[in-house]
Each structure stands twice: as structure tokens, then as C-alpha cells.
Write an enzyme that holds these catalytic residues in place. Structure first.
Site, PDB file in Angstrom:
ATOM      1  N   TRP A  14       0.840  -1.210   0.000  1.00  0.00           N
ATOM      2  CA  TRP A  14       0.000   0.000   0.000  1.00  0.00           C
ATOM      3  C   TRP A  14       0.867   1.249   0.000  1.00  0.00           C
ATOM      4  O   TRP A  14       0.496   2.263  -0.605  1.00  0.00           O
ATOM      5  CB  TRP A  14      -0.985  -0.020   1.156  1.00  0.00           C
ATOM      6  CG  TRP A  14      -1.973  -1.144   1.028  1.00  0.00           C
ATOM      7  CD1 TRP A  14      -2.130  -2.199   1.870  1.00  0.00           C
ATOM      8  CD2 TRP A  14      -2.926  -1.338  -0.038  1.00  0.00           C
ATOM      9  NE1 TRP A  14      -3.115  -3.043   1.412  1.00  0.00           N
ATOM     10  CE2 TRP A  14      -3.619  -2.547   0.242  1.00  0.00           C
ATOM     11  CE3 TRP A  14      -3.264  -0.634  -1.188  1.00  0.00           C
ATOM     12  CZ2 TRP A  14      -4.629  -3.043  -0.584  1.00  0.00           C
ATOM     13  CZ3 TRP A  14      -4.262  -1.134  -2.022  1.00  0.00           C
ATOM     14  CH2 TRP A  14      -4.932  -2.322  -1.712  1.00  0.00           C
ATOM     15  N   ASP A  37      -2.141   6.559   6.152  1.00  0.00           N
ATOM     16  CA  ASP A  37      -3.178   5.632   5.703  1.00  0.00           C
ATOM     17  C   ASP A  37      -3.581   4.795   6.917  1.00  0.00           C
ATOM     18  O   ASP A  37      -2.804   3.973   7.412  1.00  0.00           O
ATOM     19  CB  ASP A  37      -2.591   4.748   4.592  1.00  0.00           C
ATOM     20  CG  ASP A  37      -3.580   3.731   4.048  1.00  0.00           C
ATOM     21  OD1 ASP A  37      -4.657   3.545   4.653  1.00  0.00           O
ATOM     22  OD2 ASP A  37      -3.267   3.107   3.011  1.00  0.00           O
ATOM     23  N   LYS A  85     -12.502  -2.164   6.039  1.00  0.00           N
ATOM     24  CA  LYS A  85     -11.714  -2.975   6.973  1.00  0.00           C
ATOM     25  C   LYS A  85     -12.317  -2.878   8.372  1.00  0.00           C
ATOM     26  O   LYS A  85     -12.505  -3.871   9.038  1.00  0.00           O
ATOM     27  CB  LYS A  85     -10.256  -2.518   7.005  1.00  0.00           C
ATOM     28  CG  LYS A  85      -9.631  -2.275   5.627  1.00  0.00           C
ATOM     29  CD  LYS A  85      -9.260  -3.547   4.917  1.00  0.00           C
ATOM     30  CE  LYS A  85      -8.995  -3.371   3.427  1.00  0.00           C
ATOM     31  NZ  LYS A  85      -7.892  -2.528   3.055  1.00  0.00           N
TER      32      LYS A  85
HETATM   33  C1  LIG Z   1      -7.358  -2.017   1.673  1.00  0.00           C
HETATM   34  C2  LIG Z   1      -6.339  -0.965   1.792  1.00  0.00           C
HETATM   35  C3  LIG Z   1      -6.222   0.080   0.854  1.00  0.00           C
HETATM   36  C4  LIG Z   1      -7.014   0.140  -0.426  1.00  0.00           C
HETATM   37  O1  LIG Z   1      -8.318   0.374  -0.247  1.00  0.00           O
HETATM   38  P1  LIG Z   1      -9.356   0.404  -1.465  1.00  0.00           P
HETATM   39  O2  LIG Z   1     -10.550   0.953  -0.768  1.00  0.00           O
HETATM   40  O3  LIG Z   1      -9.525  -0.981  -1.969  1.00  0.00           O
HETATM   41  O4  LIG Z   1      -8.826   1.331  -2.490  1.00  0.00           O
HETATM   42  C5  LIG Z   1      -5.280   1.044   1.064  1.00  0.00           C
HETATM   43  N1  LIG Z   1      -4.466   1.002   2.140  1.00  0.00           N
HETATM   44  C6  LIG Z   1      -4.546   0.020   3.059  1.00  0.00           C
HETATM   45  C7  LIG Z   1      -3.618   0.013   4.225  1.00  0.00           C
HETATM   46  C8  LIG Z   1      -5.487  -0.995   2.913  1.00  0.00           C
HETATM   47  O5  LIG Z   1      -5.551  -1.978   3.815  1.00  0.00           O
END
Ligand SMILES: *Cc1c(COP(=O)(O)O)cnc(C)c1O
Length: 359
Positions: A101, A171, A195
Site C-alpha cells: 500500500w 493511511d 476494513k
Molecule cells: C485495503 C487498503 C487500501 C485500499 O483500499 P481500497 O478501498 O480498496 O482502495 C489502502 N491502504 C490500506 C492500508 C489498505 O488496507
């Protein structure tokens, strides 16, 4: 069919009570005679839903007045572009590479400027958080980017870099509201919902006000934070139903005692699983102990066939989505807020039994 224990990394489990309530309200929300899926985003009902969701997120995360909270679309991945588009005024950022990521964020940022990678844990398949040497930080960078919890590799930060006047951008997708964080340490933090806070379709962005309004002139309207902040996330049709469910999750979290109480439960769940892994003769965790995630727990046996057999038998027993990411192999148990302690205990019992039977 009975419900399973779903260990998916995302989309993932939602609290049972939330789904139950959404089910009750699906045909007629609060006397409106319609579903939230059907109502105008300009209606009084939805206005209450989005305002309450924002108030609750502010309360749960102790977000001060000088931060905006936005409900956007495009997933976590769209943030990888929005951040440089809005914050790269000088054209450079610092970034720590802790996995896939971070890399995606890096690739996107490179389209708009220079990315200075201050540290990386790629040498060991990202199984640790690298030590940060502040002499490598660029004091003139537009922002400093980290992935707080690394969903795929199962690592997380336990201390944050001191970036001085350079805004820290994080993030939080796979850890938001799982443990207490001091949001004032960040210039901008974001999380895709699927998540830890709701269904896919909404991304929460928390942004310090003074960083707004710096987007490049050619920035597409929909990718300009200021547009969304000024419109209270109602510039265009927001993902109404996802926001509604996230709102129910926030209410559930408040009922559970808030983020601090949830953190205790999460630490308990993680300890149950890591203790077992540390004492097992068959299974072991893949991450350096001090950097272990509370949310995503990758583990392996030393035998690929045994891994496959475990996943197959676990699935049949109602423990689903345990297959690890292809870059790590083995297994991964994601134990987000909605996973009850009983689910983790039951998984460990199952692992013990598997270990005995397959010695
Ligand atoms: C799942 C995830 C993403 C991507 O998310 P999307 O909504 O599928 O674009 C980005 N960063 C982290 C840490 C993630 O776990």
C-alpha cells in the site's frame, strides 16, 4: 445457514447488531417509508444520518474543531492521488515504504513530484517497521507519508516519526478506531471503510483545515478536498448507504465503550493468537514481535501442503478467508473490531486440534 467467523482482510466482518438493525430498517427507515438506499441525499433523514456519523467519529477519535471530516468515494486508493494533487505545492514528499500500500501511494505520488523514500523494509518482505533516521527527512517536503497498519504484512507503527513542521499523512485503512491515536499528530489521515468501519464505498478523510485549498489549478473538481469540505461531503451524491452503515458501526462502538475499550479487546484478541503462535511447534507468526499488528496476523507452517490442508479444513469448520496474501504465503487472520474474542478463541482451539492431528 449459520454465520461463519470471517477472517477476511477486507471487506470484512461487521458487528452482528449493526447488520440486524440495518435489516430491520431496510424497507422503512425511521418512518420515512423508504430505504436509506432510496432516499435523497438532500433529505432531512439523510442529513441527520451524515451529521450524526460525523459527530460520532469526532467524539470517538477526539477530533478537534480545526480538522475537517469528509466522507468520500474512490476507496483508499483514490487517496494515493488526491494527497499529492492537493498537498504537493513544492513538488516533493517523504515516504516510508512498508509494503504494497505504501508502494502504491509512492507510485501515484511520483506522477506529481519527487518521492524521497526515507526507509524501507522490503529487504525482509516487509516483516518489520524500519527504524527512521531523521537526518534523512527533508525539512522542506510538502508532507511525510506512512501506512500506519500494513494489512498484507501484519505490521504497525507503535511510535510516530517526529516530522517537525512537515505534515504527517497516514493511511489508517486497516486500523482506524482499533486503538487510540492522537489525531493532532497528523495533517491528514484517511481510511477506506471496508476494513474496520463499514461497507466498501466510503472513505473517511480527516484533514487539518490549514492544509485545505492548496490543490493544483488543474486538479479535477471531484479530487479537490476543499470542494468536499466546503460542501459537507454533499458536493455530489455521496455513498449514502455505506455512510449509514458506518454510522451504525460508530453507534455500536460508542456502546462498546469507545476506542479505548475496543483497544483493550483488540489487545486481548491479538495476545491470544500471538501467544499461541509463539508456543506452537507447527505454526509461527511472520512479523518481528515489536511491530506486530493488532488487526492482521500473518502466520505460516513450514510446509505449503500443510498450509493448504489447514486452510481447507478451517474453511469447512467455519473459519473462512484465512488464506494469506500471495507475497507472504501461508495464512492471515484479520481480527478487526467486529471480530469477537470468541472467534479468536475458537480459531486457536481449532489450530491446536489441527496441530495435534497433524504432528
Ligand atoms: C485495503 C487498503 C487500501 C485500499 O483500499 P481500497 O478501498 O480498496 O482502495 C489502502 N491502504 C490500506 C492500508 C489498505 O488496507
Amino acid at each position: 445457514m449459520e454465520r461463519v467467523y470471517n477472517f477476511s482482510a477486507g471487506p470484512s466482518m461487521l458487528p452482528y447488531e449493526v447488520l440486524e438493525q440495518a435489516g430491520k430498517e431496510i424497507l422503512n427507515y425511521n418512518g420515512s417509508g423508504m430505504s436509506v438506499m432510496e432516499m435523497s441525499h438532500r433529505s432531512k433523514w439523510f442529513d441527520d444520518i451524515i451529521k450524526e456519523a460525523e459527530a460520532d467519529i469526532r467524539e470517538l477519535m477526539h477530533i478537534p474543531e480545526n480538522y475537517k471530516v469528509m466522507f468520500l468515494q474512490g476507496g483508499g486508493s483514490t487517496q494515493f492521488a488526491m494527497i499529492p494533487l492537493n498537498l504537493m505545492t513544492k513538488g516533493k514528499c517523504d515516504l516510508v515504504n512498508t509494503g504494497q500500500w505504501s508502494k502504491k501511494a509512492m507510485q501515484e505520488a511520483k506522477k506529481f513530484g519527487t518521492v524521497n523514500v526515507v526507509a524501507s523494509s522490503e529487504d525482509k518482505v516487509f516483516n518489520y517497521i524500519p527504524a527512521l533516521d531523521s537526518s534523512k527527512f527533508d525539512p522542506d517536503a510538502d508532507y511525510f507519508y506512512i501506512t500506519y497498519n500494513n494489512t498484507i504484512y501484519g505490521t504497525r507503527y507503535t511510535t510516530l516519526p517526529d516530522t517537525g513542521n512537515v505534515p504527517l499523512v497516514a493511511d489508517l485503512s486497516s486500523m482506524i478506531m482499533s486503538e487510540e491515536i492522537d489525531i493532532t499528530k497528523f495533517g491528514l489521515a484517511f481510511a477506506g471503510a471496508q476494513k474496520n468501519i463499514g461497507p466498501a464505498g466510503v472513505t473517511v478523510v480527516i484533514m487539518r483545515e490549514d492544509l485545505l485549498g492548496k490543490a493544483k489549478e488543474n486538479c479535477p473538481t471531484m479530487l479537490d478536498y476543499k470542494i468536499h469540505a466546503d460542501a459537507g461531503s454533499l458536493y455530489n451524491t455521496p455513498p449514502c448507504y455505506s455512510i449509514y452503515i458506518a454510522g451504525l458501526v460508530f453507534k455500536w462502538l460508542k456502546k462498546m465503550g469507545g476506542v479505548a475499550a475496543m483497544q483493550k479487546v483488540n489487545e486481548e484478541k491479538a495476545a491470544i493468537l500471538y501467544d499461541f503462535l509463539d508456543n506452537s511447534m507447527m505454526f509461527r507468526g511472520t512479523v518481528v514481535p515489536k511491530d506486530r499488528s493488532l488487526m492482521n496476523v500473518p502466520f505460516v507452517t513450514d510446509d505449503d501442503e500443510l498450509n493448504a490442508k489447514f486452510i481447507k479444513e478451517a474453511t469447512a469448520a467455519g473459519f473462512v478467508n484465512l488464506k494469506g496474501h500471495r507475497t507472504v504465503g501461508g495464512m492471515r487472520a484479520s481480527i478487526y473490531n467486529a471480530m469477537p474474542v470468541e472467534g479468536v478463541k475458537a480459531l486457536v482451539e481449532f489450530m491446536k486440534k489441527f496441530e495435534t492431528e497433524n504432528k
